[in-house]
Design a protein around this motif. Structure first.
Motif, PDB file in Angstrom:
ATOM      1  N   GLN A  39      27.380  45.439  25.547  1.00 36.62           N
ATOM      2  CA  GLN A  39      27.077  44.567  26.691  1.00 36.62           C
ATOM      3  C   GLN A  39      28.061  44.752  27.825  1.00 36.62           C
ATOM      4  O   GLN A  39      27.788  44.406  28.960  1.00 36.62           O
ATOM      5  N   MET A  40      29.261  45.258  27.493  1.00 38.75           N
ATOM      6  CA  MET A  40      30.267  45.304  28.541  1.00 38.75           C
ATOM      7  C   MET A  40      30.118  46.500  29.470  1.00 38.75           C
ATOM      8  O   MET A  40      30.775  46.579  30.492  1.00 38.75           O
ATOM      9  N   TRP A  41      29.222  47.471  29.136  1.00 33.84           N
ATOM     10  CA  TRP A  41      29.264  48.733  29.875  1.00 33.84           C
ATOM     11  C   TRP A  41      28.928  48.585  31.346  1.00 33.84           C
ATOM     12  O   TRP A  41      29.505  49.269  32.181  1.00 33.84           O
ATOM     13  N   VAL A  42      27.960  47.711  31.670  1.00 30.35           N
ATOM     14  CA  VAL A  42      27.600  47.574  33.083  1.00 30.35           C
ATOM     15  C   VAL A  42      28.828  47.158  33.877  1.00 30.35           C
ATOM     16  O   VAL A  42      29.185  47.769  34.897  1.00 30.35           O
ATOM     17  N   LEU A  43      29.511  46.119  33.366  1.00 31.27           N
ATOM     18  CA  LEU A  43      30.707  45.634  34.054  1.00 31.27           C
ATOM     19  C   LEU A  43      31.806  46.691  34.030  1.00 31.27           C
ATOM     20  O   LEU A  43      32.514  46.892  35.020  1.00 31.27           O
ATOM     21  N   ALA A  44      31.937  47.401  32.886  1.00 31.61           N
ATOM     22  CA  ALA A  44      32.998  48.411  32.782  1.00 31.61           C
ATOM     23  C   ALA A  44      32.770  49.540  33.781  1.00 31.61           C
ATOM     24  O   ALA A  44      33.721  50.023  34.404  1.00 31.61           O
ATOM     25  N   LEU A  45      31.507  49.952  33.952  1.00 26.45           N
ATOM     26  CA  LEU A  45      31.223  51.023  34.908  1.00 26.45           C
ATOM     27  C   LEU A  45      31.507  50.558  36.335  1.00 26.45           C
ATOM     28  O   LEU A  45      32.100  51.284  37.134  1.00 26.45           O
ATOM     29  N   LEU A  46      31.086  49.314  36.647  1.00 24.84           N
ATOM     30  CA  LEU A  46      31.363  48.792  37.990  1.00 24.84           C
ATOM     31  C   LEU A  46      32.868  48.714  38.223  1.00 24.84           C
ATOM     32  O   LEU A  46      33.369  49.057  39.294  1.00 24.84           O
ATOM     33  N   ALA A  47      33.612  48.260  37.189  1.00 23.77           N
ATOM     34  CA  ALA A  47      35.059  48.124  37.341  1.00 23.77           C
ATOM     35  C   ALA A  47      35.723  49.491  37.453  1.00 23.77           C
ATOM     36  O   ALA A  47      36.678  49.658  38.218  1.00 23.77           O
ATOM     37  N   ALA A  48      35.205  50.483  36.696  1.00 29.44           N
ATOM     38  CA  ALA A  48      35.776  51.830  36.780  1.00 29.44           C
ATOM     39  C   ALA A  48      35.607  52.380  38.186  1.00 29.44           C
ATOM     40  O   ALA A  48      36.530  52.972  38.759  1.00 29.44           O
ATOM     41  N   GLY A  49      34.414  52.172  38.772  1.00 27.35           N
ATOM     42  CA  GLY A  49      34.194  52.624  40.144  1.00 27.35           C
ATOM     43  C   GLY A  49      35.101  51.886  41.113  1.00 27.35           C
ATOM     44  O   GLY A  49      35.723  52.478  41.987  1.00 27.35           O
ATOM     45  N   GLN A  50      35.180  50.579  40.906  1.00 28.76           N
ATOM     46  CA  GLN A  50      36.009  49.734  41.778  1.00 28.76           C
ATOM     47  C   GLN A  50      37.465  50.201  41.777  1.00 28.76           C
ATOM     48  O   GLN A  50      38.177  50.066  42.781  1.00 28.76           O
ATOM     49  N   THR A  51      37.906  50.774  40.647  1.00 32.43           N
ATOM     50  CA  THR A  51      39.287  51.230  40.538  1.00 32.43           C
ATOM     51  C   THR A  51      39.624  52.230  41.644  1.00 32.43           C
ATOM     52  O   THR A  51      40.724  52.207  42.193  1.00 32.43           O
ATOM     53  N   PHE A  52      38.661  53.107  41.983  1.00 27.78           N
ATOM     54  CA  PHE A  52      38.924  54.099  43.030  1.00 27.78           C
ATOM     55  C   PHE A  52      39.139  53.417  44.380  1.00 27.78           C
ATOM     56  O   PHE A  52      40.034  53.775  45.142  1.00 27.78           O
ATOM     57  N   ALA A  53      38.285  52.404  44.677  1.00 28.04           N
ATOM     58  CA  ALA A  53      38.428  51.701  45.947  1.00 28.04           C
ATOM     59  C   ALA A  53      39.744  50.921  45.971  1.00 28.04           C
ATOM     60  O   ALA A  53      40.461  50.928  46.975  1.00 28.04           O
ATOM     61  N   LEU A  54      40.072  50.273  44.848  1.00 29.52           N
ATOM     62  CA  LEU A  54      41.317  49.493  44.780  1.00 29.52           C
ATOM     63  C   LEU A  54      42.524  50.405  44.945  1.00 29.52           C
ATOM     64  O   LEU A  54      43.515  50.032  45.553  1.00 29.52           O
ATOM     65  N   ALA A  55      42.431  51.630  44.397  1.00 26.96           N
ATOM     66  CA  ALA A  55      43.564  52.554  44.474  1.00 26.96           C
ATOM     67  C   ALA A  55      43.913  52.890  45.917  1.00 26.96           C
ATOM     68  O   ALA A  55      45.055  53.206  46.221  1.00 26.96           O
ATOM     69  N   THR A  56      42.922  52.812  46.834  1.00 24.26           N
ATOM     70  CA  THR A  56      43.205  53.112  48.242  1.00 24.26           C
ATOM     71  C   THR A  56      43.590  51.865  49.029  1.00 24.26           C
ATOM     72  O   THR A  56      43.557  51.874  50.250  1.00 24.26           O
ATOM     73  N   ARG A  57      43.894  50.778  48.351  1.00 23.94           N
ATOM     74  CA  ARG A  57      44.227  49.479  48.957  1.00 23.94           C
ATOM     75  C   ARG A  57      43.003  48.779  49.512  1.00 23.94           C
ATOM     76  O   ARG A  57      43.133  47.809  50.257  1.00 23.94           O
ATOM     77  N   GLY A  58      41.823  49.275  49.205  1.00 26.34           N
ATOM     78  CA  GLY A  58      40.617  48.610  49.692  1.00 26.34           C
ATOM     79  C   GLY A  58      39.900  47.969  48.526  1.00 26.34           C
ATOM     80  O   GLY A  58      40.462  47.836  47.437  1.00 26.34           O
ATOM     81  N   PHE A  59      38.678  47.537  48.748  1.00 24.95           N
ATOM     82  CA  PHE A  59      37.806  47.163  47.645  1.00 24.95           C
ATOM     83  C   PHE A  59      36.388  47.212  48.150  1.00 24.95           C
ATOM     84  O   PHE A  59      36.167  47.350  49.352  1.00 24.95           O
ATOM     85  N   ASP A  60      35.450  47.148  47.248  1.00 26.27           N
ATOM     86  CA  ASP A  60      34.059  47.322  47.613  1.00 26.27           C
ATOM     87  C   ASP A  60      33.273  46.123  47.093  1.00 26.27           C
ATOM     88  O   ASP A  60      33.087  45.989  45.887  1.00 26.27           O
ATOM     89  N   ILE A  61      32.854  45.231  48.017  1.00 24.93           N
ATOM     90  CA  ILE A  61      32.101  44.075  47.539  1.00 24.93           C
ATOM     91  C   ILE A  61      30.603  44.332  47.583  1.00 24.93           C
ATOM     92  O   ILE A  61      29.806  43.437  47.367  1.00 24.93           O
ATOM     93  N   SER A  62      30.207  45.586  47.845  1.00 24.69           N
ATOM     94  CA  SER A  62      28.765  45.859  47.903  1.00 24.69           C
ATOM     95  C   SER A  62      28.229  46.364  46.566  1.00 24.69           C
ATOM     96  O   SER A  62      27.029  46.588  46.444  1.00 24.69           O
ATOM     97  N   VAL A  63      29.080  46.557  45.539  1.00 25.55           N
ATOM     98  CA  VAL A  63      28.617  47.253  44.331  1.00 25.55           C
ATOM     99  C   VAL A  63      27.488  46.516  43.612  1.00 25.55           C
ATOM    100  O   VAL A  63      26.604  47.165  43.047  1.00 25.55           O
ATOM    101  N   GLY A  64      27.485  45.192  43.647  1.00 29.15           N
ATOM    102  CA  GLY A  64      26.405  44.452  42.985  1.00 29.15           C
ATOM    103  C   GLY A  64      25.061  44.773  43.618  1.00 29.15           C
ATOM    104  O   GLY A  64      24.079  45.076  42.928  1.00 29.15           O
ATOM    105  N   ALA A  65      25.025  44.728  44.957  1.00 30.13           N
ATOM    106  CA  ALA A  65      23.781  45.011  45.671  1.00 30.13           C
ATOM    107  C   ALA A  65      23.384  46.466  45.498  1.00 30.13           C
ATOM    108  O   ALA A  65      22.211  46.786  45.312  1.00 30.13           O
ATOM    109  N   VAL A  66      24.389  47.359  45.528  1.00 30.64           N
ATOM    110  CA  VAL A  66      24.105  48.788  45.355  1.00 30.64           C
ATOM    111  C   VAL A  66      23.523  49.035  43.966  1.00 30.64           C
ATOM    112  O   VAL A  66      22.558  49.789  43.803  1.00 30.64           O
TER     113      VAL A  66
END
Lengths: 324, 315
Positions: free
Chosen positions: B38-65
């Motif tokens: 059950q955790m994979w959807v969230l884990a994949l979103l969080a893994a992707g988010q890690t790249f955005a966070l690493a650049t000091r940003g974040f991506d709040i569009s991932v749910g809609a995407v």
């Protein structure tokens, strides 16, 4: 010429955009420019305007608030469940105080521990929305009919609907607070350069707490009006309130970097969003168009209003006036 | 290894032990496997988010995407067969690229840029589905993805491979090193002759790609592409990544940490649910964990982050 420049400094670039949209819709959209419709637009926009003033204060401080929607929902649930015991005035006071307290705690966490505002307000969002939903059991709580409770959304003062009066007062108050008071100037300084503000001996920490608290107070007022309008305690009162207020401030021209922002920015940003929403409804278009239009307007507004290319002309002209 | 990365695994152990003791059946093998898938959807979103966070940003569009990608994958799979599922990550990549262009090339702040994408993408998802109609998946092989094959269903293998891939991209490739460098010192990036905008485009495109993959997985689980699904997931994904030890201040990032954060969120949700406490309380608990994670990071970093005025000495 100088007076003209001063005026250009005070009027944000979003003002002519809002005016243009208004004129366009008045010509193109049937029934847009009727008194009844415009009153309706203003009445809906007033709630967003009040909440956006809160967001504007946080943005000026260099922060950002994501918890507004959830704390508004919690305030709605608490106010309605307290209504039978404490009466309408007490219930609304509890509702406003709830959001103000959440805002103050957010401000304290941000300033005391130097945590990113995004992280703190995200945590607050989850805590508040979880609490709201579990208190209400996931379903709305109906409020017992009360004329005094409904007055906030449906009453009129001198013929003008109460929400509109409240929005005008809040916008004016925010303007005075940001431009003409000591605390407002400290907020701007903290947002522009937190280190310099602290080194010059300003009470930056208490100013940040006060800023987030004031923002909470304003959002609490917006939540009270919303609760009164729906006449129930809704755990899903305004789930996108935080996003909407950020969008309104961005369209109005408040930079997220902090240090700048006026009530006038909020006014015109909210006006653009409210008119777009209304036009989509009047033209009977699917909601999808409304969302795509708002997304495009946000990006266009942000691009046009930053320094340099391509909207730099207006900004530079205005800035000079503001400084002289 | 930074001690902050140990916070989430330790918390998982504590939470799992507590729920295992309090709730009969929690520690059963079936339930543990269930939570893992059950955790994979969230884990994949969080893994992707890690790249955005690493650049000091974040991506709040991932749910809609993710929702749009799910709809697109369902539609493509219905017309092309199983190959069409690949459209999900492609749609996600395109949305991420748009974010990257807005943030990197046009210089818009991440909050505003991804907020606009969030609203716009949600609009597009409604538009292509006639105002929010679900797109049912008519693929016979769909159920096999969650049941067939080995001990772990194929969907879990794919998700696991994607998370491992994200980790390798971040730690072992030039793209990943540039993203981390940009986050740790944005001023240094142009000085060594790297293209800041390009690096940002890479980071957000990766983030979008993983959102698309998560959306496809979400659609496969539900059996339909739901255009209004995924609202609120963007914030949960950021929360999972932050809990896992990736700070919002950039420069440091850990994909396994983010996956552990997602698992902790899932353990809390499942544990509180099965112990009969309202699932809404779980949400509040996650909120507390987020702020606690921030405070722990603050404590580990020492107090030099917020220089206090020196105390005046008593005469």
């Amino acid at each position: 010429m100088r007076a003209l420049r001063r005026l250009a400094g005070a009027v944000p670039p979003s003002a002519p955009v809002a005016l243009a949209i208004f004129l366009l819709f008045a010509l193109v959209v049937p029934r847009f420019a009727t008194a009844g419709n415009l009153e309706n637009v203003l009445r809906i926009a007033s709630i967003l305007a009040i909440a956006s003033c809160g967001q504007a204060i946080v943005l000026v401080l260099g922060g950002v608030e994501f918890s507004f929607g959830a704390s508004a929902a919690l305030s709605s649930v608490l106010a309605v469940s307290a209504l039978p015991d404490v009466g309408p005035v007490g219930a609304l006071a509890i509702g406003v105080a709830t959001v103000a307290v959440i805002g103050t705690v957010n401000g304290w966490l941000v300033s005391r521990f130097d945590l990113p505002p995004f992280l703190v307000t995200l945590g607050a969002l989850m805590i508040a929305s979880g609490l709201a939903a579990s208190l209400a059991g996931g379903l709305p709580i109906d409020a017992p009919p009360s004329a005094a409770f409904a007055w906030l959304a449906r009453g009129r003062v001198a013929g003008i609907p109460v929400p509109i009066v409240a929005a005008v007062l809040v916008l004016f108050g925010t303007h005075v607070l940001l431009r003409h008071t000591r605390i407002g100037r400290i907020w701007c300084l903290v947002g522009a350069n937190p280190v310099a503000a602290r080194l010059s001996g300003l009470p930056t920490r208490s100013a940040v707490v006060a800023g987030y608290g004031t923002a909470g107070l304003l959002v609490g007022l917006a939540a009270a009006i919303l609760t009164s309008r729906v006449a129930s305690g809704q755990p899903g009162l305004a789930p996108n309130l935080a996003f909407e207020t950020i969008a309104a401030c961005a369209i109005g021209g408040i930079p997220l970097a902090g240090g700048q922002g006026r009530a006038a920015n909020v006014l015109f940003g909210v006006a653009v969003i409210a008119m777009l929403n209304n036009a989509v409804v009047l033209l009977n278009l699917p909601v999808a168009y409304q969302q795509i239009a708002i997304a495009v307007v946000i990006l266009a507004a942000v691009l046009l209003q930053r320094d340099g290319w391509p909207g730099g002309l207006w900004t530079r002209f205005g800035r000079k006036g503001a400084r002289s | 290894m930074s001690p902050r990365l140990l916070v989430a695994p330790l918390a998982i152990l504590v939470a799992a032990a507590a729920f295992g003791a309090a709730v009969p059946g929690f520690a059963a093998g079936g339930n543990l496997l269930n939570m893992a898938s059950q955790m994979w959807v969230l884990a994949l979103l969080a893994a992707g988010q890690t790249f955005a966070l690493a650049t000091r940003g974040f991506d709040i569009s991932v749910g809609a995407v993710a929702a749009l990608a799910g709809v697109a994958a369902a539609w493509a799979a219905n017309t092309l067969g199983a190959v069409g599922l690949a459209l999900g990550p492609v749609v996600g990549f395109a949305c991420g690229m748009l974010n990257g262009l807005l943030i990197g090339t046009l210089g818009i702040t991440p909050v505003i840029a991804t907020l606009a994408t969030l609203i716009g993408v949600r609009g597009i998802a409604l538009l292509v589905t006639d105002d929010g109609q679900a797109v049912p998946l008519e693929l016979d092989a769909a159920s096999w993805v969650f049941s067939g094959g080995t001990a772990l269903p194929p969907a879990d293998w794919v998700a696991l491979a994607a998370v491992v891939g994200a980790h390798l991209v971040l730690t072992r490739t030039m793209v990943g090193r540039r993203i981390l460098m940009l986050g740790s010192n944005p001023d240094a990036v142009p000085l060594v002759g790297l293209d800041e905008a390009r690096t940002l485009r890479h980071a957000y495109a990766l983030c979008g790609c993983f959102a698309g993959l998560a959306g496809t997985l979400m659609m496969l689980r539900a059996g339909t592409g739901l255009p209004i699904e995924g609202s609120g997931m963007e914030l949960q994904a950021i929360a999972a990544a932050v809990i896992g030890g990736t700070p919002l201040t950039g420069g440091m990032a850990s994909v396994p940490g983010s996956a552990a954060g997602a698992l902790l969120v899932q353990v809390l949700l499942t544990g509180l649910n099965t112990s009969g406490i309202s699932p809404f309380v779980a949400q509040s608990a996650i909120g507390v964990v987020i702020i606690a994670a921030g405070l722990v990071a603050h404590g580990m970093h020492g107090f030099h982050l917020s220089p206090r005025r020196p105390r005046r000495r008593q005469p």
